[in-house]
Design an enzyme around this catalytic site. Structure first.
Site, mmCIF file in Angstrom:
data_model
loop_
_atom_site.group_PDB
_atom_site.id
_atom_site.type_symbol
_atom_site.label_atom_id
_atom_site.label_comp_id
_atom_site.label_asym_id
_atom_site.label_seq_id
_atom_site.Cartn_x
_atom_site.Cartn_y
_atom_site.Cartn_z
ATOM 1 N N SER A 147 0.800 -1.175 -0.010
ATOM 2 C CA SER A 147 -0.026 -0.070 0.273
ATOM 3 C C SER A 147 1.056 1.139 0.195
ATOM 4 O O SER A 147 0.533 2.265 -0.739
ATOM 5 C CB SER A 147 -0.799 0.053 1.358
ATOM 6 O OG SER A 147 -1.846 -1.117 1.076
ATOM 7 N N ARG B 125 1.518 4.370 -3.149
ATOM 8 C CA ARG B 125 1.232 5.670 -2.912
ATOM 9 C C ARG B 125 2.610 6.495 -2.985
ATOM 10 O O ARG B 125 2.177 7.540 -3.412
ATOM 11 C CB ARG B 125 0.611 5.859 -1.404
ATOM 12 C CG ARG B 125 -0.809 5.410 -1.499
ATOM 13 C CD ARG B 125 -1.128 4.949 0.121
ATOM 14 N NE ARG B 125 -2.651 4.778 0.299
ATOM 15 C CZ ARG B 125 -3.261 3.440 -0.041
ATOM 16 N NH1 ARG B 125 -2.286 2.389 -0.415
ATOM 17 N NH2 ARG B 125 -4.553 3.352 0.096
ATOM 18 N N ARG C 15 -13.319 -7.692 -10.894
ATOM 19 C CA ARG C 15 -13.331 -6.805 -9.519
ATOM 20 C C ARG C 15 -14.450 -5.675 -9.702
ATOM 21 O O ARG C 15 -14.532 -5.129 -10.524
ATOM 22 C CB ARG C 15 -11.958 -6.538 -8.880
ATOM 23 C CG ARG C 15 -11.284 -8.045 -8.295
ATOM 24 C CD ARG C 15 -10.142 -7.907 -7.922
ATOM 25 N NE ARG C 15 -10.141 -7.077 -6.483
ATOM 26 C CZ ARG C 15 -9.321 -6.846 -5.802
ATOM 27 N NH1 ARG C 15 -8.046 -7.012 -6.209
ATOM 28 N NH2 ARG C 15 -9.428 -6.305 -4.567
ATOM 29 N N GLN D 186 -9.525 1.597 -0.288
ATOM 30 C CA GLN D 186 -9.018 2.077 -1.945
ATOM 31 C C GLN D 186 -10.094 3.162 -2.052
ATOM 32 O O GLN D 186 -9.824 3.997 -2.944
ATOM 33 C CB GLN D 186 -9.312 0.714 -2.681
ATOM 34 C CG GLN D 186 -8.056 0.143 -2.346
ATOM 35 C CD GLN D 186 -8.156 -1.453 -2.900
ATOM 36 O OE1 GLN D 186 -9.008 -1.849 -3.988
ATOM 37 N NE2 GLN D 186 -7.038 -2.108 -2.913
ATOM 38 N N ASP E 248 -6.467 -8.286 4.838
ATOM 39 C CA ASP E 248 -5.609 -9.109 3.730
ATOM 40 C C ASP E 248 -5.301 -10.378 4.278
ATOM 41 O O ASP E 248 -4.535 -11.074 3.745
ATOM 42 C CB ASP E 248 -4.701 -8.223 3.023
ATOM 43 C CG ASP E 248 -5.095 -7.027 2.266
ATOM 44 O OD1 ASP E 248 -6.211 -7.282 1.652
ATOM 45 O OD2 ASP E 248 -4.329 -6.243 2.046
ATOM 46 N N LYS F 42 -12.081 -9.860 -3.189
ATOM 47 C CA LYS F 42 -10.545 -9.504 -3.192
ATOM 48 C C LYS F 42 -9.932 -10.216 -4.607
ATOM 49 O O LYS F 42 -10.969 -10.505 -5.449
ATOM 50 C CB LYS F 42 -9.916 -9.980 -1.990
ATOM 51 C CG LYS F 42 -10.354 -9.447 -0.714
ATOM 52 C CD LYS F 42 -9.855 -7.812 -0.888
ATOM 53 C CE LYS F 42 -10.095 -6.968 0.197
ATOM 54 N NZ LYS F 42 -9.985 -5.711 0.045
ATOM 55 N N ARG G 238 -12.294 -14.622 -1.522
ATOM 56 C CA ARG G 238 -11.292 -15.724 -0.552
ATOM 57 C C ARG G 238 -12.125 -16.210 0.558
ATOM 58 O O ARG G 238 -11.486 -17.092 1.308
ATOM 59 C CB ARG G 238 -10.452 -14.515 0.243
ATOM 60 C CG ARG G 238 -9.266 -14.033 -0.776
ATOM 61 C CD ARG G 238 -8.466 -13.066 -0.043
ATOM 62 N NE ARG G 238 -7.252 -12.672 -1.130
ATOM 63 C CZ ARG G 238 -6.591 -11.499 -0.933
ATOM 64 N NH1 ARG G 238 -6.906 -10.621 0.122
ATOM 65 N NH2 ARG G 238 -5.530 -11.127 -1.799
ATOM 66 N N ARG H 255 -2.258 -14.183 -2.080
ATOM 67 C CA ARG H 255 -2.617 -14.778 -0.825
ATOM 68 C C ARG H 255 -3.213 -16.041 -0.545
ATOM 69 O O ARG H 255 -2.599 -16.706 0.475
ATOM 70 C CB ARG H 255 -3.290 -13.575 -0.141
ATOM 71 C CG ARG H 255 -2.590 -12.211 -0.077
ATOM 72 C CD ARG H 255 -3.048 -11.098 1.019
ATOM 73 N NE ARG H 255 -2.650 -9.923 0.739
ATOM 74 C CZ ARG H 255 -1.518 -9.316 0.657
ATOM 75 N NH1 ARG H 255 -0.601 -10.191 1.291
ATOM 76 N NH2 ARG H 255 -1.300 -8.084 0.500
HETATM 77 C C1 S3P Z 1 -5.495 -1.490 0.210
HETATM 78 C C2 S3P Z 1 -6.726 -1.657 0.728
HETATM 79 C C3 S3P Z 1 -7.378 -2.828 0.907
HETATM 80 C C4 S3P Z 1 -6.501 -4.048 0.797
HETATM 81 C C5 S3P Z 1 -5.669 -3.835 -0.475
HETATM 82 C C6 S3P Z 1 -4.681 -2.613 -0.313
HETATM 83 C C7 S3P Z 1 -4.941 -0.024 0.013
HETATM 84 O O1 S3P Z 1 -8.484 -2.899 0.108
HETATM 85 O O2 S3P Z 1 -7.364 -5.199 0.761
HETATM 86 O O3 S3P Z 1 -4.917 -5.020 -0.677
HETATM 87 O O4 S3P Z 1 -3.777 -0.167 -0.297
HETATM 88 O O5 S3P Z 1 -5.572 0.833 0.006
HETATM 89 P P1 S3P Z 1 -9.936 -2.448 0.289
HETATM 90 O O6 S3P Z 1 -9.636 -0.867 0.563
HETATM 91 O O7 S3P Z 1 -10.510 -2.393 -1.007
HETATM 92 O O8 S3P Z 1 -10.503 -3.109 1.281
#
Ligand code: S3P
Length: 755
Positions: free
Chosen positions: A332, A336, A432, A480, A627, A654, A658, A707
């Site tokens: 993450s 960013r 997705r 996200q 996750d 996901k 999962r 995963r």
């Molecule tokens: C993430 C947010 C999560 C996570 C993903 C990374 C991010 O997803 O599952 O692996 O970097 O903002 P969601 O925000 O859709 O739950």
């Protein structure tokens, strides 16, 4: 008739490399009763007969070969492209109207015009043009190979006059010799080939010609090493053939040459000016693009994991797991760092960057939008920010691979740009949901379109829209979606705010602040005002707690294990896995807690000293461990008693579903578990003080989900027999060093490349 026989008699005109290879392939696969040939080199015909890939032949297309022509139900023109028209006019009087006719020429516009010249408006419906993208620098009848077309593309360019049956028969012919058939119109074909084949050949001829004309040419060739050899190989190709192709595809080729000259001028200028920043940017961009294409060229597209290419085999385990390890950088935070560095003013240095395919997809996307990025090299990346208004329109669709984070966060950023864009992804990402981000962005004034009833990728965005800040109540706990909206808000008029039902990871908020942007967090509400700017900074990416989780569980379920995971990010919005494992009774301690790059980090030490207990996982921990559930399910299977997870419906959308995929896998390994709509009930098989096997052996499908693959590898520690996991190549999306660390820690894991 034998089932594999497609044609009674095939006539091949021209027994050069392609014609004779096709004859050999047809013969070897028994696709025709008889194969006959015409070639003006009589010794080619003799060779063909001697090697039994033709039955008989002639050296002319005229009256003397009338019977051969009229009695063939398929005629393949395999002569140089400029000879096609002449051959066709000689063929015409003897043609059987029911025959299929095709060619193998490298230019298709010229083929169509030759047909028009010879047949006018009455082009036979049996005619379908084709171009096998398979060649070699060698030519002639002896260079032919029966497997030349295996795994190569053949572009079929049907005409309006081509009958469906003819198209079907020609496709079948090429598929039967092992090729992959794609369809295109003739004009598009010539344009694409001008860039991908004709220009590179011209460049190779040009370079060799340049060097050959030098006085000191002997010395140059004598000392020419790998680079020259690689680049010039195709300059040894057949001169007549390339002479013909260059003329036949003149206009598309000249256009490609003009663009090449322009590009070369750019390289010349930056070298002249010693502009190292520009030069690094251009070289880095080209290098990354080549690596990206590498996957396509080797038929393993980057992240386009339609085919399974790797498996893990985990053998029953005996050794205690021990050691100190540094797991991969946080996914993450890595995403960013690129996104914010790109739109900041100044140069951002990143260390600890995750060189996994997901984060690399983000990096490539920004390069495609004109951002100069150096690296990654040993986790170091330098981003030369272009500011809030400096991104450029990408030349084609942005490919996000397996990465939902890239696509959702970029949706917000792209919605605010002055150009149109399209984002695509691999098989998993293409399923997705994207409406969750598209809808609020539309509320802000964005023009954004998802695909199909389910609102999945590709996502198309129309630029130049005026965005206005909104307040959005997030219907689901998703960092996200929250981030995508806030990022659009950077360019929107007024304030943009989001309220989340539960706290989710806050890396966006923290990192925006690190880049000097004012972001407010009041309870569950996060807000910012549009119109500001980001100032470059240095980012230290912590190790990913989501990757560390695999080894935390590994140690927790393994007798006498003692593992330390160094410098792991313990941002409180990510530590659900620690809390849950502790509640299950794991022997876990945080050591050496500190702050690095604005994020709290610690060394996590975990020992396999006691049997875990089943628990009802508190729902407030779910977004904080979102996750980590696949591997926590493995922990639950090894625990004593029942573990119940609720409130985790997000797991179903996901990289795979999962809940279902884990339940299927666990059941295949003899675990009693029940998937529910929003969670899972697992009856753990652990018994206090016992460390005997919990899982049976079996085969697991990863469903394009990294995963899942890693979680079942960890299950292997407590399995009675081998566990084989298919589709493990996806592990590279988030944790490229997983197998290495697993093996070092003592897991009996081997990797097998397949297919
Ligand atoms: C993430 C947010 C999560 C996570 C993903 C990374 C991010 O997803 O599952 O692996 O970097 O903002 P969601 O925000 O859709 O739950």
């Amino acid at each position: 008739m034998n089932k594999s026989i497609l044609f009674q008699q095939v006539l091949i005109i021209g027994l050069g490399l392609i014609g004779s290879s096709l004859a050999r392939a047809i013969r070897e696969r028994g696709l025709a009763q008889r194969i006959v040939a015409i070639d003006n080199h009589l010794h080619y015909i003799e060779q063909g007969k001697k090697l039994h890939f033709i039955d008989c032949g002639h050296d002319k297309v005229d009256e003397s070969s009338r019977n051969l022509i009229a009695s063939s139900d398929l005629i393949i023109l395999a002569v140089p492209v400029q000879a096609v028209q002449k051959v066709l006019s000689h063929l015409k009087p003897f043609l059987n109207p029911n025959s299929y006719i095709t060619d193998v020429g490298s230019t298709k516009g010229s083929m169509v015009s030759a047909m028009q010249q010879v047949f006018g408006d009455a082009i036979p419906s049996g005619f379908v043009a084709a171009h096998p993208i398979a060649g070699a620098e060698n030519s002639g009848v002896m260079a032919g190979k029966a497997d030349l077309f295996v795994n190569h593309k053949v572009i079929i360019t049907p005409l309006a006059s081509s009958s469906t049956q003819a198209i079907e028969m020609i496709s079948q012919l090429w598929q039967s010799v092992g090729a992959e058939v794609v369809f295109m119109d003739a004009e598009q074909h010539d344009k694409v080939l001008a860039y991908t084949s004709h220009l590179p050949h011209l460049m190779a001829f040009n370079l060799v010609e340049q060097l050959a004309n030098r006085q000191d040419n002997l010395d140059i060739f004598r000392y020419a090493a790998g680079g020259f050899r690689d680049f010039s190989r195709i300059a040894a190709s057949d001169a007549q053939m390339w002479h013909d192709i260059f003329f036949a595809n003149k206009s598309a080729l000249l256009q490609a040459v003009a663009e090449f000259e322009q590009q070369l001028q750019q390289f010349k200028a930056v070298i002249e000016q010693q502009d190292s920043h520009q030069l690094m940017g251009m070289l880095g961009h080209a290098r990354a693009a080549r690596q990206h294409f590498n996957h396509m060229l080797s038929k393993t597209p980057l992240m386009e994991k339609q085919t399974v290419s790797q498996q893990f085999i985990i053998q029953p385990h005996s050794k205690a797991l021990t050691g100190t390890f540094t797991v991969a950088g946080d996914k993450s935070v890595s995403h960013r760092s690129i996104m914010f560095g790109a739109i900041a003013e100044g140069t951002t240095q990143v260390t600890g960057f995750l060189e996994g395919e997901d984060a690399l997809a983000t990096l490539q996307a920004f390069r495609d939008m004109g951002v100069s990025i150096e690296g990654p090299k040993n986790g170091e990346v330098t981003i030369h920010g272009v500011g809030m208004h400096g991104l450029k329109a990408p030349a084609s669709a942005l490919y996000m691979g397996n990465s939902g984070t890239s696509m959702r966060l970029l949706s917000g950023m792209l919605a605010a740009q002055q150009f149109d864009s399209v984002m695509t992804g691999d098989a998993s990402l293409s399923k997705r949901p994207m409406e969750r981000i598209a809808k609020p962005l539309r509320d802000m004034g964005a023009k954004i379109q998802t695909t199909g009833e389910k609102g999945t990728p590709p996502v198309s965005i129309t630029g130049k829209q005026k965005l206005t800040g909104i307040h959005y109540d997030l219907p689901m706990a998703s960092a996200q979606v929250k981030s995508g909206i806030l990022l659009a808000g950077l360019w929107a008029d007024g304030e943009t705010s989001v309220t989340e039902p539960e706290p989710t990871r806050d890396h966006t908020e923290r990192m925006l602040r690190a880049f000097g942007y004012d972001v407010k967090t009041e309870g569950n509400k996060i807000s910012l005002k549009g119109g500001g700017k980001l100032t470059a900074t240095n980012i230290q990416v912590p190790s990913d707690i989501s990757s560390a989780a695999f080894f935390m569980v590994a140690a927790a379920i393994s007798k006498n294990a003692d593992i330390t995971l160094e410098a792991v990010g313990i941002n409180p919005t990510r530590t659900g896995v620690i809390e849950i494992l502790k509640q299950m009774g794991a022997d876990l301690t945080l050591e050496n807690q500190r702050i690095a790059g604005g994020e709290p980090i610690a060394d996590i030490r975990i020992k396999g000293s006691r049997t875990l207990k089943g628990i009802h996982i508190p729902e407030d921990q779910v977004p904080l461990a979102i996750d980590e559930f696949p591997v926590l399910f493995v922990a639950a299977a090894c625990a004593e008693g029942q573990t119940v997870l609720t409130g985790a419906a997000e797991l179903r959308v996901k990289e795979s579903d999962r809940i279902q995929v884990m339940a299927d896998g666990l059941q295949a390994l003899d675990i009693d578990c029940t998937p529910t709509e929003d969670g899972m009930i697992i009856n753990g098989k652990g018994k206090t003080g016992e460390w005997s096997p919990i899982f049976g052996g079996g085969e697991i499908q990863s469903h394009h989900d990294h995963r899942i693959a890693m979680s079942f590898s960890i299950a292997g520690i407590r399995a009675s027999e081998n566990i084989v996991i298919y589709g493990t190549e996806t592990v590279a999306t988030s944790f490229p060093t997983f197998t290495q660390i697993a093996q070092q820690a003592g897991l009996n894991l081997s990797v097998k490349e397949v297919g």
